[in-house]
Structures are given as C-alpha cells and as structure tokens.
Enzyme design. Structure first.
Site, short mmCIF file in Angstrom:
data_model
loop_
_atom_site.label_atom_id
_atom_site.label_comp_id
_atom_site.label_asym_id
_atom_site.label_seq_id
_atom_site.Cartn_x
_atom_site.Cartn_y
_atom_site.Cartn_z
N ARG A 78 1.14 -1.39 0.11
CA ARG A 78 -0.27 -0.15 -0.18
C ARG A 78 0.83 1.10 -0.06
NH1 ARG A 78 -2.29 2.95 5.19
NH2 ARG A 78 -3.12 4.69 3.97
N HIS A 122 -2.38 11.10 0.67
CA HIS A 122 -1.57 10.60 2.12
C HIS A 122 -0.99 12.13 2.38
CE1 HIS A 122 -0.51 7.29 5.21
NE2 HIS A 122 -0.20 8.07 5.17
N GLU A 167 -6.70 8.06 6.67
CA GLU A 167 -6.71 9.52 7.92
C GLU A 167 -7.45 10.97 7.11
OE1 GLU A 167 -4.01 8.76 10.50
OE2 GLU A 167 -4.01 6.03 10.38
N ASN A 294 -6.80 1.28 10.34
CA ASN A 294 -5.70 2.15 10.86
C ASN A 294 -6.31 2.05 12.51
OD1 ASN A 294 -4.96 2.51 8.73
ND2 ASN A 294 -4.39 4.75 8.34
N TYR A 296 -3.43 2.03 15.68
CA TYR A 296 -2.98 2.21 16.24
C TYR A 296 -2.71 1.82 17.79
CZ TYR A 296 -0.01 3.38 12.43
OH TYR A 296 0.72 3.36 11.32
N GLU A 354 -2.79 -0.44 8.30
CA GLU A 354 -2.55 0.23 9.17
C GLU A 354 -1.62 0.27 10.64
OE1 GLU A 354 -1.03 4.57 9.67
OE2 GLU A 354 -1.49 4.64 7.58
C1 FCB Z 1 -0.25 6.77 10.61
C2 FCB Z 1 -0.29 8.01 8.69
C3 FCB Z 1 0.98 7.27 9.03
C4 FCB Z 1 1.86 6.70 10.22
C5 FCB Z 1 2.15 6.59 10.76
C6 FCB Z 1 2.35 6.05 12.66
O1 FCB Z 1 -1.29 7.97 11.42
O2 FCB Z 1 -0.90 7.80 8.70
O3 FCB Z 1 1.35 7.93 7.54
O4 FCB Z 1 2.47 8.47 10.17
O5 FCB Z 1 0.59 6.77 11.61
#
Ligand code: FCB
Length: 451
Positions: A78, A122, A167, A294, A296, A354
């Site tokens: 991607r 992006h 995002e 995405n 985290y 992500e």
């Molecule tokens: C996300 C972004 C990516 C990268 C990661 C750590 O929010 O999409 O570009 O910075 O965080």
C-alpha cells in the site's frame, strides 16, 4: 502452553508507506511543491528541523525496495501517489515524469507478483490548492475527483484497488484545527470544513474512479479508529467517552457505511458547519468496497469541561505499556473490528491498513537489528486480529506500518516504524529481526503463540 494462530490461506499480507514519507526527490523532474514541502521548510515546525526532502530516497531506489518487499514475501504493497508530482498545480498541466514514476513502480510490483494498493491522498496536497483554501474550499473536492480520474485512466489497467484517502480525520484535525501538521492552521471551523470536504471528495472520486476504470476495481478509504474507554465508571466519564467516540469513530464511520453523520447532533458543530454541508453530501460518501482500519492505540477519556464541543479529554492510564508515541493496547484491534462488524454490518471488505510501533532500533555490531519489542507487538496484535476473524469478522488483510523506517511527520526521523532499518546517512537498508519474523508468519500463514 502454545497454540498456532492461523490465518486464512488467501489472507493479504502487506506493508504500507506514503509518498511524502518515503519518496524524497521533493523538487525533481517537474514535481510541484506540496503543503508538506512548505511546512517542513518553515522553521520550528518539525523536530530537529528535519525535512522529507530526501527521506529514504524511494523515488530513486524503488527497485531495491520492491525487491525487499518480495524478499519479505508480502503479497501486497500500500503506497500513495503524490498529487503535486503528477499535477504540479493541483489541476491543469500534467507532469508526465511524475506519471511515469508510478507507471514504473506499479510495473515493478506486478513483475514481482505484489498487488498494488494505491492511495490517492496521504496528506501532501499541492501547495497551489492551499493558496485557494485547500480542503476548506469545497472546490478542492471536485479537483480531487479530476486527479483521481487522471490516475485511474492511466493505471487502472493494472491497479485494481484504489484507496481515496488516508486518515481524513488526522489531515483535517491535525492540519486545520491543531496546527501540528501541514498546512499548520489552528481554527476549529476550518477543521470541520476541511473534514467535510475531504469526505465529500471521497464520494466524488469514487464515482469518477468507477466511471474511468478500465476493469472492475475496488474503491476504499482508510480511517484512524480507536476504541474509546472511560477513565472511570462515573457517569460523567462514561458520557465523555461516548462524546469522544462520536467525535472520532462515528463521525468517520457513518458517512461511508450508512450515508449519514452524527455531526448534526452537536449544537456547536452545527454552528461550525453551517452552510458547509449541502443536501445529498452524505449519500455521496456512501460509496465503498473496502474499509481500511488504521489501528495504533486506544483512547481513555475523562470529563473535562475546558474542551469545547466534547467536554472530554484524553488521559494516560498508569501501569500499562507505552511506546514513544502511544499506549500499546493489542485488544483494541479486536475491539474496533468486532464493533464495526456488529454495529454497521458493512457490505464492504474490511482490512487493517496500518498497525505498527516506533522502536528506537539500531544496528548491532554484527549488522543485525534485534527489535524484539516489535516482534512482541506484532505477535500480540496479530493474535487479537485472528481472534476477531475466528469470531466471524471477515477481515481480509493486514498491512504493517511501515515497510521501512521513514519521515514521521512533525516528529521527523526519531520514531522508527520499519520492518526494514534505514541508515539515513548511507541509505543502506537492513531487514530487522521483526521483518524476518513477519516473513516466516506470511510463509506459514500463522505463528506459534506461547502463552
Ligand atoms: C498514521 C499515518 C502514517 C504514519 C503512522 C505512524 O497516522 O497514516 O502516515 O505516520 O500514523
């Protein structure tokens, strides 16, 4: 006790990157400036005054990088296209050299049997469009659809998955409301306007992509979503968490999965968005074949009347593990995916687009990067992802962030997210222990989890 965490044989294993973070060549071969070029060259915006001017030089080294993707055994990559590399002014004159780069990259991927997942935006908006208000200008949504058509006409004979945005919430809120990202504005009204217009541009581009595509293609979007937990069991904190959830998750999910929005529920937001939302806008957004999540971290929220609109703020619980950027919370990947599945019953495909962790990795004397912490992160998150799949959530793929260490926006080069280590002085790439571990998982479609 150990058990094998297995994934479907046709599972998509990929890595993600983005144009500004990896390409470099910021002013080469006719590329126009993006808002990130302007932002990084403004003193005080980026840690240590770093820039993405060169970053990992992927523009020139893409062949070597594709070979590494192949070596890891990934079946998908991607990446994003840089809008100002293709249209230096955002619209009008086409930069053939820019189009040629993506041609070469796509061909190289396909030659190596790696499926391209192309993201159109992006965050590196052409600076020329920012001069006209950027995403706070509704016109930018239409221009984006034209850019989408151009690229689709050019590449859709080979590219089958088209992701419109990465995002949008971060692009709008960090860029127009908090000022931490380009274009560095600090205005909540502009933040909501920008968000709405980016969302709208998804709808317009989705139509344009389908109309111009040379074969059946899938249209997707990737959203940053976090499960939200109340800091305590009190009614005030529970309600604060609910408002935070509306502001982050429902705000992003409803337009694309239902064609509606919770925006209008909040009086203040209604004021902010007066005249911005036109009838039929949300229906246009409801046009999706692939939802990319995405993931985290989670957000823990408490009541705080100081914050406008949501009267809630984020707290950082004690006694849990943190990376340099966020709390590490593997269960969250399970929570957010099952929640989307149960609450929305989406008709589109679901993928994790992500997920990753910054680790201050370094090369040992024997030229190995022993990033045990990333392996543990991967193991725990993949186990939670598989738990969701086993319970019936049809997640079709997982893309790790990121392929290589790269430019991490306002934080510069300090956070290293890659499965591949990059020595920024020599541009030498070295596969980290986590990369080797991930390659084995892909080969076996799973791994042994010791409990
Ligand atoms: C996300 C972004 C990516 C990268 C990661 C750590 O929010 O999409 O570009 O910075 O965080």
């Amino acid at each position: 006790m150990s058990k094998f965490i297995s994934f479907p044989a046709d599972f998509i294993w990929g890595c993600a990157s983005s144009s500004y973070q990896v390409e470099g060549a910021w002013n080469e071969d006719g590329k126009g400036p993006s808002i990130w070029d302007t932002f990084v060259h403004t003193p005080g915006k980026i840690a240590n005054g770093e820039t993405g001017d060169v970053t990992v030089d992927h523009y020139h080294r893409y062949r070597e990088d594709v070979a590494l993707i192949k070596e890891l055994g990934l079946n998908a990559y991607r990446f994003s296209a840089s809008w100002p590399r293709i249209l230096p002014n955002g619209t009008g004159n086409i930069n053939q050299a820019g189009l040629d780069f993506y041609d070469r990259l796509v061909d190289e991927l396909l030659r190596n049997k790696i499926e391209p997942y192309l993201c159109l935006f992006h965050w590196d908006l052409p600076q020329a469009l920012q001069e006209k208000g950027g995403w706070s200008n509704r016109e930018t949504a239409s221009v984006f659809a034209e850019y989408a058509s151009l690229l689709v006409e050019h590449l859709s004979d080979r590219v089958k998955v088209w992701i419109t945005h990465n995002e949008p919430w971060v692009a709008a809120m960090a860029g127009y409301m908090a000022g931490e990202h380009a274009p560095g504005l600090k205005d909540p009204i502009l933040g909501f306007k920008a968000l709405h217009h980016i969302f709208l541009s998804h709808g317009l581009a989705a139509e344009a992509i389908r109309a111009s595509a040379k074969q059946p293609v899938r249209v997707g979007i990737t959203l940053n979503l976090n499960p939200i937990h109340p800091a305590t069991g009190s009614k005030r904190d529970r309600e604060a968490a609910k408002r935070m959830d509306t502001f982050l998750n429902r705000l992003q999910l409803e337009p694309f999965l239902k064609g509606t929005s919770p925006l209008q529920e909040e009086v203040l937001v209604r004021t902010f968005t007066k005249g911005v939302i036109k009838s039929g806008d949300f229906k246009k957004m409801h046009n999706l074949d692939l939802l990319g999540v995405n993931y985290y971290t989670r957000t823990v929220a408490k009541y705080d009347p100081k914050f406008p609109i949501i009267s809630a703020t984020q707290v950082h619980p004690q006694g849990t593990e943190y990376s340099g950027m966020w709390e590490i919370y593997p269960e969250g990947i399970y929570e957010i995916l099952t929640r989307i599945w149960k609450e929305y019953q989406p008709h589109c495909e679901l993928m994790v687009t992500e997920n990753g962790i910054p680790v201050p990795d370094g090369l040992d004397l024997d030229c190995r990067v022993r990033d045990e912490r990333r392996i543990r992160f991967l193991r725990n998150h993949l186990a939670q992802l598989q738990r969701a799949i086993k319970e019936g959530v049809p997640v079709k793929g997982y893309f790790h962030w990121s392929l290589m260490d790269n430019f991490e926006w306002a934080l510069g080069y300090t956070p290293r997210f890659g499965l591949i280590y990059v020595d920024y002085k020599t541009q030498k790439r070295t596969i980290k222990d986590s990369g080797h571990w991930f390659a084995k998982v892909i080969q076996a479609d799973g791994f042994e989890l010791v409990e």
